[in-house]
Design an enzyme around this catalytic site. Structure first.
Site, short mmCIF file in Angstrom:
data_model
loop_
_atom_site.label_atom_id
_atom_site.label_comp_id
_atom_site.label_asym_id
_atom_site.label_seq_id
_atom_site.Cartn_x
_atom_site.Cartn_y
_atom_site.Cartn_z
CE LYS A 53 -76.14 -56.17 11.99
NZ LYS A 53 -75.57 -56.08 13.34
CD GLN A 97 -77.16 -56.90 16.53
OE1 GLN A 97 -76.55 -57.28 15.53
NE2 GLN A 97 -77.51 -55.64 16.70
CG ASP A 120 -69.71 -55.89 14.69
OD1 ASP A 120 -70.27 -55.16 13.85
OD2 ASP A 120 -70.31 -56.64 15.47
N1 GUN Z 1 -75.75 -53.23 17.98
C1 GUN Z 1 -75.97 -52.01 17.43
N2 GUN Z 1 -75.13 -51.78 16.41
C2 GUN Z 1 -74.35 -52.87 16.31
C3 GUN Z 1 -73.28 -53.22 15.44
O1 GUN Z 1 -72.85 -52.47 14.54
N3 GUN Z 1 -72.74 -54.45 15.64
C4 GUN Z 1 -73.16 -55.28 16.64
N4 GUN Z 1 -72.55 -56.45 16.77
N5 GUN Z 1 -74.15 -54.98 17.45
C5 GUN Z 1 -74.73 -53.77 17.29
#
Ligand code: GUN
Length: 287
Positions: A53, A97, A120
Protein backbone atom coordinates in the site's frame (compact mmCIF):
# COMPACT_ATOMS: atom_id res chain seq x y z
CA UNK A 1 -14.23 -23.36 -23.84
CA UNK A 2 -12.01 -21.57 -21.40
CA UNK A 3 -13.06 -18.43 -19.60
CA UNK A 4 -12.07 -14.89 -20.46
CA UNK A 5 -9.54 -13.62 -17.88
CA UNK A 6 -10.40 -10.36 -16.11
CA UNK A 7 -6.91 -8.94 -15.66
CA UNK A 8 -6.60 -6.95 -12.43
CA UNK A 9 -3.02 -5.92 -13.15
CA UNK A 10 -3.91 -4.35 -16.50
CA UNK A 11 -6.98 -2.55 -15.14
CA UNK A 12 -4.99 -1.37 -12.11
CA UNK A 13 -2.28 0.09 -14.32
CA UNK A 14 -4.89 2.00 -16.32
CA UNK A 15 -6.74 3.34 -13.24
CA UNK A 16 -3.51 4.17 -11.37
CA UNK A 17 -2.34 6.18 -14.39
CA UNK A 18 -5.54 8.27 -14.19
CA UNK A 19 -5.12 8.66 -10.41
CA UNK A 20 -1.51 9.80 -10.80
CA UNK A 21 -2.69 12.54 -13.19
CA UNK A 22 -5.32 13.70 -10.69
CA UNK A 23 -2.74 13.59 -7.86
CA UNK A 24 -0.38 15.74 -9.94
CA UNK A 25 -3.17 18.28 -10.61
CA UNK A 26 -3.91 18.49 -6.88
CA UNK A 27 -0.21 18.86 -6.08
CA UNK A 28 -0.07 21.81 -8.45
CA UNK A 29 -2.68 23.42 -6.18
CA UNK A 30 -0.45 22.84 -3.15
CA UNK A 31 -2.06 19.66 -1.79
CA UNK A 32 -0.18 16.37 -1.81
CA UNK A 33 -2.57 13.48 -1.09
CA UNK A 34 -1.34 11.61 1.96
CA UNK A 35 -2.29 8.21 3.39
CA UNK A 36 -1.33 7.18 6.93
CA UNK A 37 -1.12 3.44 7.56
CA UNK A 38 -0.96 1.88 11.02
CA UNK A 39 0.22 -1.69 11.50
CA UNK A 40 0.15 -3.42 14.87
CA UNK A 41 1.95 -6.72 15.29
CA UNK A 42 4.04 -9.00 13.14
CA UNK A 43 1.55 -10.88 10.97
CA UNK A 44 3.66 -11.49 7.83
CA UNK A 45 0.72 -11.19 5.41
CA UNK A 46 -0.35 -7.85 6.96
CA UNK A 47 3.23 -6.57 6.75
CA UNK A 48 3.31 -7.39 3.01
CA UNK A 49 -0.07 -5.71 2.41
CA UNK A 50 1.06 -2.55 4.25
CA UNK A 51 4.34 -2.45 2.34
CA UNK A 52 2.46 -2.77 -0.96
CA UNK A 53 0.00 0.00 0.00
CA UNK A 54 2.79 2.41 0.94
CA UNK A 55 4.78 1.61 -2.23
CA UNK A 56 1.69 2.12 -4.42
CA UNK A 57 1.12 5.56 -2.85
CA UNK A 58 4.65 6.70 -3.60
CA UNK A 59 4.41 5.43 -7.18
CA UNK A 60 1.19 7.36 -7.78
CA UNK A 61 2.79 10.59 -6.52
CA UNK A 62 1.06 10.48 -3.13
CA UNK A 63 2.66 10.78 0.28
CA UNK A 64 2.40 8.05 2.87
CA UNK A 65 3.15 7.65 6.57
CA UNK A 66 3.68 4.29 8.19
CA UNK A 67 3.50 3.60 11.93
CA UNK A 68 4.41 0.10 13.05
CA UNK A 69 3.78 -1.02 16.64
CA UNK A 70 4.83 -4.14 18.51
CA UNK A 71 2.06 -6.74 19.06
CA UNK A 72 1.88 -5.98 22.81
CA UNK A 73 1.57 -2.18 22.45
CA UNK A 74 -0.84 -0.41 24.82
CA UNK A 75 -3.96 0.41 22.72
CA UNK A 76 -3.90 3.92 24.26
CA UNK A 77 -0.73 4.61 22.24
CA UNK A 78 -2.51 3.74 19.00
CA UNK A 79 -5.61 5.78 19.92
CA UNK A 80 -3.36 8.77 20.64
CA UNK A 81 -1.68 8.41 17.24
CA UNK A 82 -5.06 8.17 15.48
CA UNK A 83 -6.15 11.39 17.23
CA UNK A 84 -2.98 13.14 16.01
CA UNK A 85 -3.55 11.95 12.45
CA UNK A 86 -7.23 13.02 12.61
CA UNK A 87 -6.09 16.52 13.58
CA UNK A 88 -3.30 16.78 10.98
CA UNK A 89 -4.59 18.64 7.89
CA UNK A 90 -1.77 17.27 5.73
CA UNK A 91 -3.12 13.71 6.23
CA UNK A 92 -6.14 12.82 4.08
CA UNK A 93 -6.59 9.09 4.65
CA UNK A 94 -6.03 6.86 7.69
CA UNK A 95 -5.98 3.07 7.56
CA UNK A 96 -5.45 0.64 10.43
CA UNK A 97 -4.48 -2.74 9.02
CA UNK A 98 -6.70 -5.58 10.24
CA UNK A 99 -6.69 -7.95 12.03
CA UNK A 100 -5.54 -6.27 15.24
CA UNK A 101 -4.13 -8.27 18.20
CA UNK A 102 -6.73 -9.77 20.53
CA UNK A 103 -6.29 -7.20 23.31
CA UNK A 104 -7.57 -4.49 20.94
CA UNK A 105 -11.24 -3.56 20.58
CA UNK A 106 -11.14 -3.38 16.76
CA UNK A 107 -14.54 -1.73 16.49
CA UNK A 108 -13.48 1.06 18.85
CA UNK A 109 -10.30 1.61 16.82
CA UNK A 110 -12.27 1.91 13.57
CA UNK A 111 -14.71 4.33 15.21
CA UNK A 112 -11.79 6.48 16.42
CA UNK A 113 -10.79 7.30 12.83
CA UNK A 114 -12.39 10.49 11.53
CA UNK A 115 -15.14 9.46 9.06
CA UNK A 116 -13.76 12.07 6.61
CA UNK A 117 -10.41 10.22 6.58
CA UNK A 118 -11.77 6.67 6.75
CA UNK A 119 -10.52 5.54 3.33
CA UNK A 120 -11.30 1.89 4.18
CA UNK A 121 -14.98 2.82 4.61
CA UNK A 122 -15.19 0.80 7.85
CA UNK A 123 -16.44 3.54 10.23
CA UNK A 124 -20.07 2.94 11.28
CA UNK A 125 -21.11 6.29 9.75
CA UNK A 126 -19.64 5.29 6.40
CA UNK A 127 -21.10 1.78 6.60
CA UNK A 128 -24.49 3.39 7.24
CA UNK A 129 -24.05 5.78 4.30
CA UNK A 130 -23.26 2.85 1.99
CA UNK A 131 -26.28 0.93 3.26
CA UNK A 132 -28.51 3.95 2.57
CA UNK A 133 -27.18 4.18 -0.98
CA UNK A 134 -25.11 7.37 -0.51
CA UNK A 135 -21.58 5.98 -0.07
CA UNK A 136 -18.83 8.39 1.05
CA UNK A 137 -16.00 5.86 0.98
CA UNK A 138 -16.59 2.46 -0.60
CA UNK A 139 -14.55 -0.35 1.01
CA UNK A 140 -11.61 -0.95 -1.31
CA UNK A 141 -12.01 -4.63 -2.23
CA UNK A 142 -15.71 -4.49 -3.18
CA UNK A 143 -15.03 -1.16 -4.94
CA UNK A 144 -12.31 -2.88 -6.98
CA UNK A 145 -14.65 -5.75 -7.85
CA UNK A 146 -17.28 -3.28 -9.12
CA UNK A 147 -14.63 -1.65 -11.34
CA UNK A 148 -13.65 -5.06 -12.71
CA UNK A 149 -17.27 -5.99 -13.50
CA UNK A 150 -17.72 -2.62 -15.22
CA UNK A 151 -14.54 -2.95 -17.27
CA UNK A 152 -15.50 -6.48 -18.33
CA UNK A 153 -18.98 -5.25 -19.36
CA UNK A 154 -20.74 -7.78 -17.13
CA UNK A 155 -24.49 -7.05 -17.13
CA UNK A 156 -25.71 -6.31 -13.59
CA UNK A 157 -29.38 -5.37 -13.79
CA UNK A 158 -31.42 -8.40 -12.68
CA UNK A 159 -28.35 -10.66 -12.49
CA UNK A 160 -28.35 -13.48 -9.94
CA UNK A 161 -25.36 -12.81 -7.68
CA UNK A 162 -24.13 -15.25 -5.06
CA UNK A 163 -21.53 -14.01 -2.59
CA UNK A 164 -19.77 -16.63 -0.50
CA UNK A 165 -18.58 -14.94 2.71
CA UNK A 166 -20.31 -12.45 5.01
CA UNK A 167 -17.41 -10.33 6.32
CA UNK A 168 -17.70 -6.62 7.05
CA UNK A 169 -14.68 -6.03 4.79
CA UNK A 170 -15.94 -7.82 1.66
CA UNK A 171 -19.18 -9.85 1.75
CA UNK A 172 -21.58 -7.34 3.29
CA UNK A 173 -20.45 -4.18 1.42
CA UNK A 174 -20.23 -6.20 -1.82
CA UNK A 175 -23.88 -7.19 -1.38
CA UNK A 176 -24.91 -3.54 -0.85
CA UNK A 177 -23.08 -2.34 -3.98
CA UNK A 178 -24.55 -5.06 -6.19
CA UNK A 179 -28.02 -4.56 -4.75
CA UNK A 180 -27.72 -0.86 -5.63
CA UNK A 181 -27.11 -2.00 -9.24
CA UNK A 182 -30.37 -4.02 -9.17
CA UNK A 183 -28.79 -7.46 -8.85
CA UNK A 184 -30.62 -10.21 -6.96
CA UNK A 185 -28.15 -10.95 -4.17
CA UNK A 186 -27.70 -14.07 -2.05
CA UNK A 187 -25.07 -14.17 0.71
CA UNK A 188 -23.82 -17.65 1.67
CA UNK A 189 -21.63 -18.47 4.68
CA UNK A 190 -20.21 -21.32 6.73
CA UNK A 191 -23.66 -22.37 7.98
CA UNK A 192 -25.36 -22.30 4.54
CA UNK A 193 -26.96 -25.59 3.61
CA UNK A 194 -26.01 -27.02 0.22
CA UNK A 195 -23.61 -24.30 -0.90
CA UNK A 196 -23.37 -25.73 -4.44
CA UNK A 197 -27.15 -25.39 -4.90
CA UNK A 198 -26.72 -21.64 -4.48
CA UNK A 199 -23.46 -21.18 -6.38
CA UNK A 200 -24.79 -23.07 -9.42
CA UNK A 201 -27.58 -20.51 -9.78
CA UNK A 202 -25.18 -17.56 -9.92
CA UNK A 203 -24.65 -15.43 -13.02
CA UNK A 204 -21.99 -13.68 -10.93
CA UNK A 205 -20.24 -15.64 -8.19
CA UNK A 206 -18.05 -13.80 -5.66
CA UNK A 207 -15.86 -16.01 -3.47
CA UNK A 208 -14.61 -14.31 -0.31
CA UNK A 209 -14.17 -16.96 2.35
CA UNK A 210 -10.43 -17.45 2.75
CA UNK A 211 -10.37 -21.19 2.03
CA UNK A 212 -8.03 -22.37 -0.71
CA UNK A 213 -9.72 -23.67 -3.88
CA UNK A 214 -13.03 -24.44 -2.15
CA UNK A 215 -15.14 -23.38 -5.18
CA UNK A 216 -14.68 -26.01 -7.88
CA UNK A 217 -15.80 -26.07 -11.50
CA UNK A 218 -18.80 -28.32 -10.76
CA UNK A 219 -20.20 -25.59 -8.46
CA UNK A 220 -20.28 -22.99 -11.25
CA UNK A 221 -23.02 -22.26 -13.79
CA UNK A 222 -21.69 -22.49 -17.36
CA UNK A 223 -20.81 -18.99 -18.61
CA UNK A 224 -20.92 -17.34 -15.16
CA UNK A 225 -18.58 -14.54 -14.12
CA UNK A 226 -16.41 -15.72 -11.24
CA UNK A 227 -14.72 -13.19 -8.95
CA UNK A 228 -12.10 -14.66 -6.63
CA UNK A 229 -11.32 -12.45 -3.62
CA UNK A 230 -9.33 -15.12 -1.74
CA UNK A 231 -5.59 -14.91 -1.14
CA UNK A 232 -4.40 -18.23 0.28
CA UNK A 233 -1.30 -20.40 0.14
CA UNK A 234 -1.22 -23.99 -1.06
CA UNK A 235 0.68 -26.50 1.14
CA UNK A 236 3.59 -25.93 -1.31
CA UNK A 237 3.54 -22.20 -0.51
CA UNK A 238 2.04 -21.03 -3.83
CA UNK A 239 -0.55 -18.22 -3.83
CA UNK A 240 -4.05 -19.34 -4.72
CA UNK A 241 -7.61 -18.08 -4.43
CA UNK A 242 -10.83 -19.45 -2.96
CA UNK A 243 -11.65 -20.77 -6.44
CA UNK A 244 -10.03 -23.82 -8.01
CA UNK A 245 -8.89 -21.90 -11.09
CA UNK A 246 -8.04 -24.94 -13.24
CA UNK A 247 -11.53 -26.52 -13.08
CA UNK A 248 -13.40 -23.20 -12.83
CA UNK A 249 -11.92 -21.70 -16.00
CA UNK A 250 -13.34 -24.58 -18.05
CA UNK A 251 -16.90 -23.69 -17.00
CA UNK A 252 -16.97 -19.94 -16.30
CA UNK A 253 -17.49 -17.28 -18.96
CA UNK A 254 -15.09 -14.86 -17.25
CA UNK A 255 -12.85 -15.25 -14.21
CA UNK A 256 -10.37 -13.26 -12.12
CA UNK A 257 -7.01 -14.97 -11.49
CA UNK A 258 -5.03 -15.11 -8.22
CA UNK A 259 -2.55 -13.49 -8.17
CA UNK A 260 -3.21 -10.62 -10.60
CA UNK A 261 -6.96 -10.29 -10.10
CA UNK A 262 -8.80 -8.56 -7.27
CA UNK A 263 -5.65 -8.03 -5.13
CA UNK A 264 -4.08 -5.21 -7.18
CA UNK A 265 -7.51 -3.57 -7.57
CA UNK A 266 -7.94 -3.37 -3.78
CA UNK A 267 -4.82 -1.23 -3.49
CA UNK A 268 -5.82 0.82 -6.53
CA UNK A 269 -9.15 1.72 -4.95
CA UNK A 270 -7.40 2.63 -1.69
CA UNK A 271 -5.41 5.16 -3.70
CA UNK A 272 -8.65 6.35 -5.33
CA UNK A 273 -10.28 6.87 -1.92
CA UNK A 274 -7.23 8.72 -0.57
CA UNK A 275 -7.17 10.99 -3.59
CA UNK A 276 -10.91 11.56 -3.28
CA UNK A 277 -10.45 12.52 0.40
CA UNK A 278 -7.71 14.98 -0.55
CA UNK A 279 -9.81 16.47 -3.39
CA UNK A 280 -12.69 16.99 -0.96
CA UNK A 281 -10.44 19.04 1.36
CA UNK A 282 -9.46 21.16 -1.62
CA UNK A 283 -13.11 21.67 -2.58
CA UNK A 284 -13.92 22.68 1.02
CA UNK A 285 -11.05 25.17 0.89
CA UNK A 286 -12.26 26.61 -2.43
CA UNK A 287 -15.76 27.24 -1.04
N1 GUN B 1 -7.15 -6.61 6.22
C1 GUN B 1 -7.58 -7.32 5.15
N2 GUN B 1 -8.16 -6.51 4.24
C2 GUN B 1 -8.11 -5.27 4.74
C3 GUN B 1 -8.56 -4.01 4.25
O1 GUN B 1 -9.14 -3.87 3.17
N3 GUN B 1 -8.30 -2.95 5.06
C4 GUN B 1 -7.69 -3.08 6.27
N4 GUN B 1 -7.52 -1.98 7.00
N5 GUN B 1 -7.27 -4.23 6.75
C5 GUN B 1 -7.49 -5.32 5.98
Amino acid sequence: MTARIIDGNALSAEVRGQLAERAAALKAKGITPCLAVILVGEDPASAVYVRNKVAACEKAGMRSLRDVYSPDVDPAVVFKRIAELNADPSVHGILVQLPLPRHFDSEAVLEAISPEKDVDGFHAENVGALMQGNPRFIPCTPYGVMKMLESANVPLKGAEVVIVGRSNIVGKPMAMLLLAQSCTVTICHSQSKDLAFHTRRADILVAAVGRAKMITGDMIKPGATVIDVGINRTPEGKLCGDVDFETAKEVAGAITPVPGGVGPMTITMLLANTLEAAERTQMRKAK
